[in-house]
Write an enzyme that holds these catalytic residues in place. Structure first.
Site, PDB file in Angstrom:
ATOM      1  CD  GLU B  68      -1.997  -2.371   1.532  1.00 17.85           C
ATOM      2  OE1 GLU B  68      -0.723  -2.643   1.995  1.00 17.85           O
ATOM      3  OE2 GLU B  68      -2.590  -3.356   1.385  1.00 17.85           O
ATOM      4  CG  HIS B 137     -11.081  -6.120   6.669  1.00 22.97           C
ATOM      5  ND1 HIS B 137     -10.163  -6.401   7.642  1.00 22.97           N
ATOM      6  CD2 HIS B 137     -10.474  -6.352   5.769  1.00 22.97           C
ATOM      7  CE1 HIS B 137      -9.123  -7.086   7.157  1.00 22.97           C
ATOM      8  NE2 HIS B 137      -9.352  -7.182   6.002  1.00 22.97           N
TER       9      HIS B 137
END
Lengths: 338, 336
Positions: B68, B137
């Protein structure tokens, strides 16, 4: 661009690859970097500069040698110790000092200072205040070159400290997977601030890490202009030919502390003196003198000339206007908001 | 543009609308590239990129490694040098791994360089709770990024805006962060065909009313509208404002509504403390609209905890319609 017309293989690479004009130009830039840093230090002592600075005295061959085969279309990303990279990439010294002095005429209109000098017209995407910050950005610049077919190569400068950042690994891996035209140039000056490479890094040479990313990795004497040029030129040529990234490690040393806060408690005077004996500028001058490219007198004249350029640049910065206080929030967005 | 007035509007899901926007952008601008984890043949974790890779190839719909920080940085470098990357985080939570590049680089480069560059970067963040994916999440982190000068932050609530805001973001010279609510991906709505933009920085009044103003974001717009229907049956007319852009915030639309209704309820899924509703409240409290308030401002936001796994707990920690009804009724008391 290197010119390989001279095929006398007994000569050091740089003398084979570059013209007299190029080589004298390189020595001149090395002097400019040294004098720039000394001028910056002196200005700090006189209270003309606030904040801090990271001087690259002793690392001049790495900055100049690495950029020898680049054109203005090629990009570099630089580091917090980036003044040398700016000079190597043909920055204007007056605008550099003006930035240092926080003036409106500076490269960043006084908003960036020493750690953010960039010169996008010349392909310098900027120094970076975050260790490792420029690594993925350089890969992005190389992605643009590949996608748009510009033929440009990006040199990503970083220090030994950055090789332990996650960004280093992510960036090298992606550059390799996508076979991008980027050259990772590690300026290993032995210390990440105070922590030595031996205490921080699990491999002997940072270039050893290239194996993990399936790219060539080479370690060279970073104070030997010709050795740096030979290694980086080959990596640039490889990148330009579409063969992907490389890692070059220039072993060098910073004569000064990490920054103004450094009290030099982590290295010995003897070690510093030993490295000062390997002065990259003296070695470059000796190379040119011994091959009759310059005389000692001409080297002296070149040095004096660069000192005058630095004085002129400092005078320009001193006389330049400061930014307006009411403009402090300009340049946050391209289309400025009320 | 109002989709209802547009003859060529069709019903599309929120995810399909986003995909259509990316399709139009890839088709019309060779500088546009999509980057993200598993956005190629997999089609994206939420099937937003879908089959675009088959139309445009892997050079333009690029699967990144699970990197990321590096991936975001590559997108920053690409935007800085001439591409128009659209970077998808698989879950908005994973942006925590990339904050260095988003906050220290993308947001600040233009300023640090004195205006010498722009970073035309678009990032997409699947956000929010309701999927049973628990604390790492399910977050709503728009307020983190909205706190950073140099970024723009939008939260589309409808398919039409999801497409229009993405196309607007691509035309914007600065980094635009788009928070897409995962639960909305399958929601449907009318979406105009072809290219159009939804202005960044403009809120939308989704329902006019006179008794109180509800300022909501993302999925909370739909919950507020559902509550408003019930309230109307009870004689309370709520004005529902879809903020759409968190930074820069549409001050005028919010203040004008509060001047009219005299009551403000903020509803947002992010953690209540220091969240988007805190800024909306402060904006009203610091303005002349404060003089029009007939009651204290009320905020409904996420509870002061991570998003839990158990479905009942998960529902309990973010605003729901019954809670909005209770707050609105209490707030409107005295007016009816």
């Amino acid at each position: 661009m290197p010119d390989t017309a001279n095929s006398d293989t007994n000569l050091p690479y740089a003398l084979r690859a570059y013209s007299r004009e190029d080589l004298v130009g390189a020595l001149r830039k090395m002097f400019l970097i040294r004098k720039f840093e000394e001028g910056a230090e002196d200005s700090y002592t006189r209270g003309l500069i606030h904040g801090t600075m990271h001087l690259s005295i002793g690392q001049e061959a790495s900055a100049v040698g690495s950029c020898m085969s680049l054109t203005d279309a090629d990009k570099i990303t630089s580091t917090h110790r980036g003044h040398g990279h700016c000079v190597a990439k043909n920055a204007d010294l007056g605008r550099m000092f003006a930035e240092f002095f926080g003036k409106e005429t500076g490269y960043c209109r006084g908003r960036g200072g020493s750690m953010h000098i960039a010169d996008v017209e010349k392909g310098n995407l900027g120094a970076n205040g975050i260790v490792g910050g420029g690594l993925p950005i350089a890969v992005g610049a190389a992605l643009t070159a590949k996608r748009l077919g510009t033929g440009a190569v990006t040199i990503c400068f970083f220090g030994d400290g950055a090789n332990n950042e996650g960004a280093f690994h992510e960036a090298l891996n992606m550059a390799s997977v996508w076979k991008l035209p980027v050259v990772f140039v590690c300026e290993n000056n032995k210390y990440g601030m105070s922590t030595s490479i031996e205490r921080s890094t699990s491999v002997k040479n940072i270039a050893d890490r290239a194996v993990a990313y399936s790219m060539p990795g080479v370690t060279v004497d970073g104070n030997d202009f010709s050795a740096v040029t030979e290694a980086v030129d080959a990596a640039v040529a490889r990148a330009r030919a579409g063969e992907g990234p490389s890692l070059v490690e220039n072993l060098t040393y910073r004569w000064r502390g990490h920054s103004k806060s450094d009290r030099n408690r982590y290295r010995t005077k003897e070690e510093i003196a030993e490295w000062m004996e390997r002065d990259p500028i003296r070695r470059m001058a000796d190379l040119l003198v011994s091959h009759d490219i310059l005389s000692e007198a001409e080297v002296g004249a070149l040095e004096a000339e660069t000192e005058q350029e630095i004085r002129d640049a400092i005078a320009f910065a001193n006389q330049s206007p400061a930014p307006l206080i009411e403009d402090a929030t300009r340049f946050v967005y391209t289309e400025e908001m009320a | 543009m109002n989709a209802m007035d547009t003859p060529e509007a069709r019903e599309l899901s929120y995810a399909e609308a986003i995909r259509e926007a990316m399709d139009i952008a890839l088709e019309s601008d060779p500088r546009v590239v999509l980057m993200g984890e598993d956005i190629g043949v997999y089609g994206g974790a939420f099937q937003v990129t879908g089959d675009l890779v088959h139309k445009y190839g892997t050079d333009r719909v690029m699967d990144t490694p699970i990197s990321e920080l590096g991936g975001a940085g590559v997108a920053v470098g690409a935007a800085l040098t001439g591409l128009r990357p659209i970077f998808e985080f698989q879950f908005s939570d994973f942006a925590a791994l990339a904050m260095e590049q988003i906050v220290n680089q993308a947001a600040k480069l233009r300023y640090m360089l004195g205006g010498a560059v722009s970073v035309p970067l678009v990032m997409r963040f699947p956000a929010g709770s309701g999927t049973g994916a628990a604390a790492q999440h399910s977050q709503s982190i728009e307020a983190w990024l909205a706190h950073v000068p140099g970024l723009k932050v939008v939260q589309p609530s409808t398919p039409e805006d999801a497409k229009g805001l993405l196309l607007a973001a691509l035309e914007d010279p600065d980094p635009v962060m788009i928070f897409e609510h995962k639960i909305l991906y399958k929601s449907k709505g009318l979406v105009p065909a072809g290219h159009y933009t939804t202005p960044i920085g403009k809120a939308a009044i989704r329902r006019a009313g006179t008794d109180l103003t509800i300022v909501a974001t993302s999925i909370m717009v739909h919950k507020a509208l559902a509550a408003a229907e019930t309230l109307a049956a009870e004689g309370i007319e709520a004005e529902v404002i879809d903020l759409r852009t968190v930074r820069p915030m549409d001050r005028e639309t919010v203040l004008a509504s509060v001047r009219k209704t005299g009551r403000l309820l903020c509803v947002y899924e992010g953690v209540k403390t220091l969240g988007v509703g805190a800024e909306v409240s402060a904006m009203v409290a610091e303005s002349d609209a404060f003089d029009f308030l007939d009651a204290p401002i009320v905020r409904l936001g996420g509870a002061e905890c991570p998003i839990p796994y158990n479905p009942d707990l998960e529902k309990a920690v973010v605003p729901q319609v019954p809670g909005i009804l209770d707050a609105a009724r209490a707030l409107a008391k005295g007016r009816i």
